[in-house]
Scaffold this motif. Structure first.
Motif, short mmCIF file in Angstrom:
data_model
loop_
_atom_site.label_atom_id
_atom_site.label_comp_id
_atom_site.label_asym_id
_atom_site.label_seq_id
_atom_site.Cartn_x
_atom_site.Cartn_y
_atom_site.Cartn_z
N ALA A 119 -2.01 6.04 2.50
CA ALA A 119 -1.61 5.23 1.35
C ALA A 119 -2.79 4.49 0.76
O ALA A 119 -3.00 4.49 -0.46
CB ALA A 119 -0.52 4.24 1.76
N LEU A 120 -3.61 3.87 1.61
CA LEU A 120 -4.75 3.10 1.12
C LEU A 120 -5.79 4.01 0.48
O LEU A 120 -6.42 3.64 -0.52
CB LEU A 120 -5.36 2.29 2.25
N SER A 121 -5.99 5.20 1.05
CA SER A 121 -6.93 6.15 0.45
C SER A 121 -6.45 6.55 -0.93
O SER A 121 -7.24 6.65 -1.88
CB SER A 121 -7.09 7.38 1.34
N ALA A 122 -5.13 6.80 -1.06
CA ALA A 122 -4.56 7.18 -2.35
C ALA A 122 -4.67 6.04 -3.35
O ALA A 122 -5.02 6.23 -4.52
CB ALA A 122 -3.11 7.61 -2.18
N ILE A 123 -4.36 4.82 -2.90
CA ILE A 123 -4.43 3.66 -3.78
C ILE A 123 -5.88 3.41 -4.22
O ILE A 123 -6.14 3.13 -5.40
CB ILE A 123 -3.84 2.43 -3.07
N HIS A 124 -6.81 3.54 -3.29
CA HIS A 124 -8.22 3.36 -3.62
C HIS A 124 -8.66 4.37 -4.66
O HIS A 124 -9.37 4.04 -5.62
CB HIS A 124 -9.07 3.48 -2.36
N TYR A 125 -8.22 5.62 -4.51
CA TYR A 125 -8.56 6.66 -5.49
C TYR A 125 -8.03 6.28 -6.87
O TYR A 125 -8.74 6.38 -7.87
CB TYR A 125 -7.99 8.01 -5.05
N LEU A 126 -6.77 5.85 -6.93
CA LEU A 126 -6.17 5.49 -8.22
C LEU A 126 -6.86 4.28 -8.84
O LEU A 126 -7.06 4.23 -10.07
CB LEU A 126 -4.68 5.22 -8.05
N ARG A 127 -7.26 3.32 -8.02
CA ARG A 127 -8.00 2.17 -8.55
C ARG A 127 -9.33 2.63 -9.15
O ARG A 127 -9.76 2.13 -10.20
CB ARG A 127 -8.25 1.14 -7.45
N GLU A 128 -9.99 3.57 -8.50
CA GLU A 128 -11.26 4.08 -9.02
C GLU A 128 -11.07 4.78 -10.37
O GLU A 128 -11.99 4.82 -11.19
CB GLU A 128 -11.89 5.06 -8.03
N GLN A 129 -9.85 5.32 -10.59
CA GLN A 129 -9.55 5.96 -11.87
C GLN A 129 -9.15 4.94 -12.94
O GLN A 129 -8.88 5.31 -14.08
CB GLN A 129 -8.43 7.00 -11.71
N GLY A 130 -9.07 3.66 -12.56
CA GLY A 130 -8.75 2.61 -13.50
C GLY A 130 -7.29 2.22 -13.57
O GLY A 130 -6.90 1.45 -14.46
N VAL A 131 -6.46 2.72 -12.67
CA VAL A 131 -5.03 2.41 -12.69
C VAL A 131 -4.79 0.97 -12.26
O VAL A 131 -5.29 0.54 -11.21
CB VAL A 131 -4.23 3.37 -11.78
N CYS A 132 -4.04 0.23 -13.04
CA CYS A 132 -3.75 -1.18 -12.74
C CYS A 132 -2.39 -1.37 -12.08
O CYS A 132 -2.24 -2.18 -11.16
CB CYS A 132 -3.82 -2.01 -14.01
N ASP A 133 -1.38 -0.63 -12.56
CA ASP A 133 -0.01 -0.81 -12.09
C ASP A 133 0.37 0.34 -11.16
O ASP A 133 0.69 1.44 -11.62
CB ASP A 133 0.94 -0.87 -13.29
N ILE A 134 0.32 0.09 -9.85
CA ILE A 134 0.67 1.10 -8.85
C ILE A 134 1.94 0.65 -8.13
O ILE A 134 1.99 -0.45 -7.57
CB ILE A 134 -0.45 1.31 -7.82
N ARG A 135 2.95 1.51 -8.14
CA ARG A 135 4.23 1.23 -7.48
C ARG A 135 4.44 2.32 -6.42
O ARG A 135 4.63 3.49 -6.76
CB ARG A 135 5.37 1.22 -8.51
N PHE A 136 4.37 1.92 -5.16
CA PHE A 136 4.40 2.86 -4.04
C PHE A 136 5.82 2.99 -3.52
O PHE A 136 6.42 2.00 -3.08
CB PHE A 136 3.45 2.36 -2.95
N LEU A 137 6.37 4.21 -3.57
CA LEU A 137 7.74 4.47 -3.16
C LEU A 137 7.75 5.32 -1.90
O LEU A 137 7.16 6.41 -1.86
CB LEU A 137 8.50 5.23 -4.26
N VAL A 138 8.42 4.81 -0.84
CA VAL A 138 8.54 5.54 0.42
C VAL A 138 9.99 5.48 0.89
O VAL A 138 10.77 4.64 0.44
CB VAL A 138 7.61 4.96 1.51
N LEU A 139 10.34 6.39 1.78
CA LEU A 139 11.68 6.35 2.36
C LEU A 139 11.73 5.37 3.53
O LEU A 139 12.67 4.60 3.68
CB LEU A 139 12.11 7.74 2.83
N VAL A 140 10.72 5.46 4.41
CA VAL A 140 10.69 4.65 5.63
C VAL A 140 9.30 4.05 5.78
O VAL A 140 8.29 4.75 5.61
CB VAL A 140 11.03 5.50 6.87
N ALA A 141 9.23 2.77 6.13
CA ALA A 141 7.94 2.10 6.32
C ALA A 141 7.90 1.42 7.68
O ALA A 141 8.91 0.93 8.19
CB ALA A 141 7.72 1.06 5.22
N ALA A 142 6.71 1.41 8.26
CA ALA A 142 6.46 0.63 9.48
C ALA A 142 5.79 -0.68 9.09
O ALA A 142 4.99 -0.72 8.15
CB ALA A 142 5.55 1.42 10.43
N PRO A 143 6.07 -1.77 9.81
CA PRO A 143 5.44 -3.05 9.48
C PRO A 143 3.91 -2.96 9.48
O PRO A 143 3.26 -3.60 8.65
CB PRO A 143 5.94 -3.98 10.59
#
Length: 213
Positions: free
Chosen positions: A144-168
């Protein structure tokens, strides 16, 4: 960081809870599993898009002209993390069919649990779009962080991460690293086992979606 965080949205709708119980069941066949993931993803993006800006638009009904609303700018994108994220893509597009689609390939090393990016393809104008990043599982948060970092490098400001199940552990990692990302999950589970799989989780999401278990 507290998990009671406004950036974390744990969805408790009865329809989602009902479908998630069947998704979790290890005896659920791949065809039914895929269909339910499709349905839950559609419900989830509905919740994650509640605050999108709208603008007035005139429409001609069969009886008269009236004013409705449309999403301002219509600049939306969906980015699944390969391969499991592809299982959610059609469901999200059912709700927002005009969204552009990008893809990010992330592979997790089974020993180190660290992600490796092997493919990326984004639509034009990605920096100006609201991006729904999708992946069924948020475990350690590495991919997730690698993907978010990539999108930030592309200039994306509004990232909404959707998952089915998350661990704390994964939620903490993502929200501590990026203070502006928001997460929607259908379940916040107990934690990770020694192999970094979510407990109770739903098993290997990609394997169950594609029937390769």
């Amino acid at each position: 960081m507290r998990l009671a965080d406004e950036r974390l949205n744990v969805l408790e709708h009865p329809l989602i809870a009902h479908k998630m119980s069947i998704i979790r069941d290890g005896s659920t066949a791949p065809s039914q599993f895929r269909q339910l993931v499709h349905e839950v993803a559609m419900l989830e993006v509905y919740e994650a898009s509640r605050d999108l800006a709208t603008e007035p638009v005139e429409v001609e009904t069969p009886l008269r002209r009236t004013v409705g609303k449309r999403i301002a700018g219509e600049k939306l994108a969906v980015v699944p993390i390969l391969r499991a994220g592809m299982g959610m893509l059609d469901g999200v597009l059912s709700a927002i069919p005009s969204a552009a689609v990008g893809v990010l390939g992330m592979e997790r090393d089974e020993q180190t649990h660290q992600p490796h990016e092997y493919y990326a393809k984004m639509p034009r104008g990605i920096a100006d779009r609201t991006v729904f990043l999708i992946d069924p599982m948020l475990a350690t948060g590495g991919s997730a962080l690698s993907a978010i970092h990539y999108l930030r490098e592309q200039g994306v400001c509004d990232i909404r991460f959707l998952v089915l199940v998350a661990a704390p552990e994964g939620v903490r990692a993502v929200l501590q690293e990026d203070p502006d990302v928001r997460i929607w999950t259908c379940a916040l589970d107990d934690g990770l086992n020694e192999q970094a799989y979510i407990l109770p989780g739903l098993g290997d999401a990609g394997g169950r979606i594609f029937g390769t278990l």
